[in-house]
Design a protein around this motif. Structure first.
Motif, PDB file in Angstrom:
ATOM      1  N   LEU A  79       0.828  -1.211   0.000  1.00  0.00           N
ATOM      2  CA  LEU A  79       0.000   0.000   0.000  1.00  0.00           C
ATOM      3  C   LEU A  79       0.856   1.253   0.000  1.00  0.00           C
ATOM      4  CD1 LEU A  79      -2.769  -1.051   2.557  1.00  0.00           C
ATOM      5  CD2 LEU A  79      -3.137  -0.493   0.156  1.00  0.00           C
ATOM      6  N   TYR A  80       1.968   1.194   0.713  1.00  0.00           N
ATOM      7  CA  TYR A  80       2.825   2.377   0.815  1.00  0.00           C
ATOM      8  C   TYR A  80       3.305   2.823  -0.570  1.00  0.00           C
ATOM      9  CZ  TYR A  80       6.468   5.562   2.435  1.00  0.00           C
ATOM     10  OH  TYR A  80       7.240   6.666   2.649  1.00  0.00           O
ATOM     11  N   GLY A  81       3.733   1.862  -1.375  1.00  0.00           N
ATOM     12  CA  GLY A  81       4.170   2.186  -2.728  1.00  0.00           C
ATOM     13  C   GLY A  81       3.065   2.880  -3.513  1.00  0.00           C
ATOM     14  N   ALA A  82       1.859   2.326  -3.419  1.00  0.00           N
ATOM     15  CA  ALA A  82       0.726   2.876  -4.161  1.00  0.00           C
ATOM     16  C   ALA A  82       0.328   4.250  -3.626  1.00  0.00           C
ATOM     17  CB  ALA A  82      -0.465   1.922  -4.074  1.00  0.00           C
ATOM     18  N   ILE A  83       0.358   4.394  -2.307  1.00  0.00           N
ATOM     19  CA  ILE A  83      -0.020   5.675  -1.687  1.00  0.00           C
ATOM     20  C   ILE A  83       0.967   6.765  -2.107  1.00  0.00           C
ATOM     21  CG2 ILE A  83      -0.166   6.922   0.524  1.00  0.00           C
ATOM     22  CD1 ILE A  83      -1.372   4.371   1.759  1.00  0.00           C
ATOM     23  N   ASP A  98       0.505  16.246   3.627  1.00  0.00           N
ATOM     24  CA  ASP A  98       0.538  15.909   5.046  1.00  0.00           C
ATOM     25  C   ASP A  98      -0.689  15.099   5.503  1.00  0.00           C
ATOM     26  OD1 ASP A  98       1.939  15.943   7.347  1.00  0.00           O
ATOM     27  OD2 ASP A  98       1.196  17.884   8.040  1.00  0.00           O
ATOM     28  N   PRO A  99      -0.991  14.009   4.823  1.00  0.00           N
ATOM     29  CA  PRO A  99      -2.217  13.275   5.163  1.00  0.00           C
ATOM     30  C   PRO A  99      -2.073  12.437   6.431  1.00  0.00           C
ATOM     31  CG  PRO A  99      -1.016  12.099   3.476  1.00  0.00           C
ATOM     32  CD  PRO A  99      -0.212  13.350   3.776  1.00  0.00           C
ATOM     33  N   ILE A 100      -3.187  12.141   7.047  1.00  0.00           N
ATOM     34  CA  ILE A 100      -3.162  11.193   8.156  1.00  0.00           C
ATOM     35  C   ILE A 100      -3.991   9.961   7.792  1.00  0.00           C
ATOM     36  CG2 ILE A 100      -2.557  12.510  10.204  1.00  0.00           C
ATOM     37  CD1 ILE A 100      -5.417  13.241  10.598  1.00  0.00           C
ATOM     38  N   GLN A 118      -7.567  -5.457  12.006  1.00  0.00           N
ATOM     39  CA  GLN A 118      -6.569  -5.656  10.944  1.00  0.00           C
ATOM     40  C   GLN A 118      -6.213  -4.346  10.223  1.00  0.00           C
ATOM     41  OE1 GLN A 118      -9.660  -6.731  10.840  1.00  0.00           O
ATOM     42  NE2 GLN A 118     -10.531  -5.876   8.971  1.00  0.00           N
ATOM     43  N   SER A 119      -7.180  -3.456  10.085  1.00  0.00           N
ATOM     44  CA  SER A 119      -6.901  -2.189   9.400  1.00  0.00           C
ATOM     45  C   SER A 119      -5.970  -1.304  10.227  1.00  0.00           C
ATOM     46  CB  SER A 119      -8.201  -1.435   9.120  1.00  0.00           C
ATOM     47  OG  SER A 119      -9.064  -2.264   8.384  1.00  0.00           O
ATOM     48  N   GLU A 120      -6.130  -1.393  11.556  1.00  0.00           N
ATOM     49  CA  GLU A 120      -5.222  -0.664  12.447  1.00  0.00           C
ATOM     50  C   GLU A 120      -3.815  -1.210  12.347  1.00  0.00           C
ATOM     51  OE1 GLU A 120      -8.332   0.389  16.030  1.00  0.00           O
ATOM     52  OE2 GLU A 120      -6.518  -0.724  16.518  1.00  0.00           O
ATOM     53  N   LEU A 121      -3.713  -2.532  12.276  1.00  0.00           N
ATOM     54  CA  LEU A 121      -2.383  -3.147  12.157  1.00  0.00           C
ATOM     55  C   LEU A 121      -1.700  -2.653  10.889  1.00  0.00           C
ATOM     56  CD1 LEU A 121      -2.972  -6.930  13.075  1.00  0.00           C
ATOM     57  CD2 LEU A 121      -2.230  -5.069  14.565  1.00  0.00           C
ATOM     58  N   ILE A 122      -2.441  -2.635   9.797  1.00  0.00           N
ATOM     59  CA  ILE A 122      -1.874  -2.205   8.510  1.00  0.00           C
ATOM     60  C   ILE A 122      -1.473  -0.726   8.594  1.00  0.00           C
ATOM     61  CG2 ILE A 122      -2.337  -1.882   6.044  1.00  0.00           C
ATOM     62  CD1 ILE A 122      -4.289  -4.297   6.224  1.00  0.00           C
ATOM     63  N   ASP A 125       1.663  -0.282  10.607  1.00  0.00           N
ATOM     64  CA  ASP A 125       2.827  -0.690   9.802  1.00  0.00           C
ATOM     65  C   ASP A 125       3.146   0.348   8.726  1.00  0.00           C
ATOM     66  OD1 ASP A 125       3.618  -2.989  11.102  1.00  0.00           O
ATOM     67  OD2 ASP A 125       2.202  -4.252  10.016  1.00  0.00           O
ATOM     68  N   LEU A 126       2.105   0.963   8.188  1.00  0.00           N
ATOM     69  CA  LEU A 126       2.324   2.010   7.181  1.00  0.00           C
ATOM     70  C   LEU A 126       3.097   3.189   7.776  1.00  0.00           C
ATOM     71  CD1 LEU A 126      -1.011   2.140   5.167  1.00  0.00           C
ATOM     72  CD2 LEU A 126       1.251   2.269   4.158  1.00  0.00           C
ATOM     73  N   GLU A 127       2.711   3.574   8.976  1.00  0.00           N
ATOM     74  CA  GLU A 127       3.417   4.681   9.632  1.00  0.00           C
ATOM     75  C   GLU A 127       4.878   4.304   9.874  1.00  0.00           C
ATOM     76  OE1 GLU A 127       2.153   5.822  13.614  1.00  0.00           O
ATOM     77  OE2 GLU A 127       2.770   7.875  13.217  1.00  0.00           O
ATOM     78  N   ARG A 128       5.087   3.086  10.322  1.00  0.00           N
ATOM     79  CA  ARG A 128       6.443   2.609  10.618  1.00  0.00           C
ATOM     80  C   ARG A 128       7.283   2.566   9.343  1.00  0.00           C
ATOM     81  NH1 ARG A 128       8.319  -2.274   9.965  1.00  0.00           N
ATOM     82  NH2 ARG A 128       6.253  -3.185   9.717  1.00  0.00           N
ATOM     83  N   ILE A 129       6.724   1.989   8.284  1.00  0.00           N
ATOM     84  CA  ILE A 129       7.457   1.846   7.025  1.00  0.00           C
ATOM     85  C   ILE A 129       7.788   3.218   6.431  1.00  0.00           C
ATOM     86  CG2 ILE A 129       7.160   1.127   4.603  1.00  0.00           C
ATOM     87  CD1 ILE A 129       5.516  -1.272   5.813  1.00  0.00           C
ATOM     88  N   SER A 130       6.861   4.169   6.605  1.00  0.00           N
ATOM     89  CA  SER A 130       7.084   5.496   6.027  1.00  0.00           C
ATOM     90  C   SER A 130       7.985   6.354   6.920  1.00  0.00           C
ATOM     91  CB  SER A 130       5.745   6.205   5.809  1.00  0.00           C
ATOM     92  OG  SER A 130       5.249   6.723   7.025  1.00  0.00           O
ATOM     93  N   ASN A 131       8.488   5.788   8.008  1.00  0.00           N
ATOM     94  CA  ASN A 131       9.294   6.537   8.983  1.00  0.00           C
ATOM     95  C   ASN A 131       8.555   7.764   9.507  1.00  0.00           C
ATOM     96  OD1 ASN A 131      11.664   5.025   9.261  1.00  0.00           O
ATOM     97  ND2 ASN A 131      12.370   5.740   7.252  1.00  0.00           N
ATOM     98  N   GLY A 132       7.268   7.603   9.673  1.00  0.00           N
ATOM     99  CA  GLY A 132       6.463   8.690  10.223  1.00  0.00           C
ATOM    100  C   GLY A 132       6.070   9.745   9.200  1.00  0.00           C
TER     101      GLY A 132
END
Ligand SMILES: [Zn+2]
Length: 215
Positions: A79-83, A98-100, A118-122, A125-132
């Protein structure tokens, strides 16, 4: 039952259903080979993969109902790549900056029974992968009413009625004037996402788009 499940999960760790690599029900490489949905949803909903594909469906099911959480990070990576791709365009065209993240909530009862959303978990992880870079706006939405499982309701009109007034915006001061990215594992008719978006916009959100793993 929970303890037994935990023991079984230790004995039988997650592995990719396609290439058998350990760690998740589907690995990022194999997920990226999965086709996109045939007909795209509304222009503000972005779904990565076709939910009719068994590998995708099974991986989502395991994450959602079987406490197999390893795939959350894989979904987040995809998802991160697509976002990022979409945001680079939107930030130019519509000042979508600056989306949340707003994970689609489940009811308190269901969360208690399942232990997690499950959506919270994802989203986490998105926040973590994007380094915030993309902040996880926990609690932007809450589910106020228990609904029938959408999958059990066949007609679109009924589905729309089923989700009406099931969400409420929380932390309005956090939402006001902000761009939000709804995150969910699956969308079918888009009714749930449409309702969530409506509530966020009513609470003062600037613009709301949605990303899901599958449709
Ligand atoms: Zn694999």
């Amino acid at each position: 039952m929970k303890a037994l499940k935990a023991i079984l999960q230790l004995l039988f760790p997650e592995y990719c259903a396609v290439c058998k690599r350990a760690g998740s029900s589907i690995c990022l490489e194999c997920l990226s080979q999965e086709p996109p949905p045939e007909c795209p949803r509304d222009e503000w909903i972005f779904s990565l993969h076709d939910y009719r594909r068994r590998t995708v469906r099974t991986a989502i099911h395991r994450l959602k109902y079987e406490n197999r959480r390893g795939t959350s990070g894989v979904f987040a990576e995809a998802l991160y790549g697509a976002i990022l791709e979409e945001l680079s365009e939107l930030s130019l065209l519509e000042n979508f900056s600056d989306p949340i993240l707003a994970p689609v909530p489940i009811s308190k009862a269901r969360r208690k029974e399942r232990g997690y959303n499950q959506s919270e978990l994802i989203s986490r992880d998105l926040e973590r992968i994007s380094n915030g870079f993309i902040k996880n706006g926990w609690g932007a939405l809450e589910k106020t009413r228990e609904t029938e499982h959408q999958a059990r309701i066949y007609h679109r009109a009924e589905r729309m009625a089923n989700v009406t007034e099931t969400f409420a915006a929380k932390n309005a001061e956090m939402i006001r004037g902000r761009n939000l990215v709804l995150v969910d594992d699956v969308t079918t008719t888009g009714a749930t996402l449409a309702e969530a978006r409506k509530i966020l916009l009513a609470a003062g959100a600037r613009r709301v788009i949605a990303f899901t793993v599958a449709h």
